[in-house]
Design an enzyme around this catalytic site. Structure first.
Site, PDB file in Angstrom:
ATOM      1  N   ASP A 104     -33.101  36.287   1.317  1.00  0.00           N
ATOM      2  CA  ASP A 104     -34.305  36.860   1.919  1.00  0.00           C
ATOM      3  C   ASP A 104     -34.518  38.271   1.374  1.00  0.00           C
ATOM      4  OD1 ASP A 104     -31.975  37.588   3.228  1.00  0.00           O
ATOM      5  OD2 ASP A 104     -32.613  36.883   5.181  1.00  0.00           O
TER       6      ASP A 104
ATOM      7  N   GLU B 169     -37.439  38.445   8.786  1.00  0.00           N
ATOM      8  CA  GLU B 169     -37.415  39.209  10.040  1.00  0.00           C
ATOM      9  C   GLU B 169     -38.564  38.831  10.975  1.00  0.00           C
ATOM     10  OE1 GLU B 169     -34.975  40.835  10.920  1.00  0.00           O
ATOM     11  OE2 GLU B 169     -33.907  41.417   9.109  1.00  0.00           O
TER      12      GLU B 169
END
Length: 414
Positions: free
Chosen positions: A74, A144
């Protein structure tokens, strides 16, 4: 790789990591990071596609017959003001989804994840004799926000690219660098964040009889919500319901017209999760009705993460390789964690097993026992803290080596 032997990483990866750390980007804003990733993968001979799921990058390297292994990292950062004192600390600000100017920091370690996967890509591209099959490297946006993995799947990830036989990945965590930890089965909690809007009737603070007070309504709702876990969920189940934000009014002598709550729910079982969500709906609407609210309350989803489930067989295969490399004493089971992740979406959408592990990233000298019972775990900065930043070595070398070894374990030479 033999026991106690990792790969030789490119020394320039340290500079890359520091550069990414200095230039964090919020979810779905990872344009600079995505550009760096795409350039590096292209230079290594990968087929590169950008803009997958808005700002995601996919690299494909085909190396003869064999399975397909998806390795994921990520890329996004957090709206946190860094306070590490590092000479490569972030001073970046950005505009968030609500139009607010916020500080930005890689306080969760995604810059390290990206660097490690790029390092692994370099090693595997330069040593194609050590594996056979197809590498599918996924650099994901907006973890997130709990939205990036689904955005890539919805954008046709598995229609445009080979469907994987296994999904592999790692996350840096605040335990001793040089160690790896993973838990089979439900490993990380599902998470639901909700925004609750309660509508009342505003009035002067001296005339409460003319109001329908949303602050009292909100207070009653907060207290009643505390009974969901303690009185409705079996004691053998693990679940959390937290009211993390309460806002109403701006003056001491004014009863406002509405109040807002923000809730976070953590759970491991789908039935438990649904019971909690149904209870929240019942309680919110019940308290509003009891107060005589002039409008129905609204409950909207802010973000959602599914439970991360490590396939026990796939995880054992990966961890056995790690234990042969690092030594069994450096591979730990931390138990199920309450943190949340969206990496499992890639596995579920592909119908593939997930093997996902934690990478120690904290100075080992701070720990006494070095296992998951170590008291230092309660005091060292954790992910999302403004003080969090992993120690670069041996974290970076172990992180690159782990991804390379995992890929070779699932893509052995023909």
């Amino acid at each position: 790789m033999a026991a106690d032997e990792g790969v030789a990483i490119d020394p320039a990866l340290v500079d890359l990591y520091k550069d990414l750390h200095r230039h964090p980007e919020l979810g779905f804003q990872e344009h600079r990071t995505a550009g760096i990733v795409a350039d590096r993968l292209g230079g290594l001979g990968f087929e590169v596609t950008t803009g997958v799921g808005q700002t995601g990058v996919v690299g494909v390297l085909r190396n003869g017959p064999g399975p397909v292994a998806l390795l994921r990292a990520d890329m996004d950062a957090l709206p946190v003001k860094e306070d590490t004192g590092l000479d490569y600390a972030s001073t970046v600000t950005a505009t968030d989804q609500d139009g607010k100017t916020v500080p930005v920091d890689h306080a969760c370690g995604h810059d390290l994840h990206t660097t490690c996967l790029l390092g692994a890509a370099e090693v595997l591209a330069h040593d194609t004799a050590s594996w056979s099959g197809t590498l599918l490297l996924v650099f994901q946006p907006a973890e997130e926000l709990g939205a990036g993995a689904q955005a890539m799947v919805d954008d046709g990830l598995y229609e445009k690219f080979p469907k994987p036989d296994v999904v592999l990945g790692q996350h840096v965590a605040p335990f001793p660098a040089g160690k790896i930890a993973a838990h089979p089965g439900p490993a990380y909690a599902g998470s639901d964040s909700l925004r609750v809007r309660l509508v009342g009737k505003g009035a002067h603070g001296s005339m409460p009889q003319a109001s329908i007070d949303p602050i009292v309504m909100a207070a009653a709702t907060v207290l009643r919500l505390q009974t969901v876990i303690s009185r409705e969920i079996p004691s053998t189940a693990t679940a959390v319901l937290t009211v993390g934000s309460v806002h109403a009014g701006d003056a001491a002598n004014v009863i406002p017209g509405e109040a807002e709550l923000q809730l976070n729910i953590r759970s491991y079982d789908t039935d438990v999760r649904q019971h909690i969500l149904d209870s929240v709906d019942r309680i919110v609407r019940g308290e509003a009705a009891t107060a005589g609210a002039p409008q129905e309350p609204t409950i909207t989803e802010i973000e959602r993460f599914p439970v991360v489930v490590n396939d026990p067989v796939a995880l054992k295969k990966t961890l056995d390789a790690f234990a042969a490399w690092l030594g069994a004493d450096k591979v730990m089971d931390p138990g199920a964690g309450a943190g949340s992740e969206d990496v499992g979406i890639f596995a579920t959408a592909a119908g593939a097993p997930l093997s996902y592990w934690l990478l120690g990233g904290t100075d080992p000298s701070l720990f006494t026992t070095g296992d998951m019972s170590d008291p230092a775990l309660r005091t060292v900065p954790s992910n999302h803290s403004p003080h969090y930043a992993p120690v670069i070595e041996p974290t970076l070398t172990i992180g690159v080596s782990a991804l390379v070894l995992a890929a070779r374990t699932w893509l052995p030479p023909a």
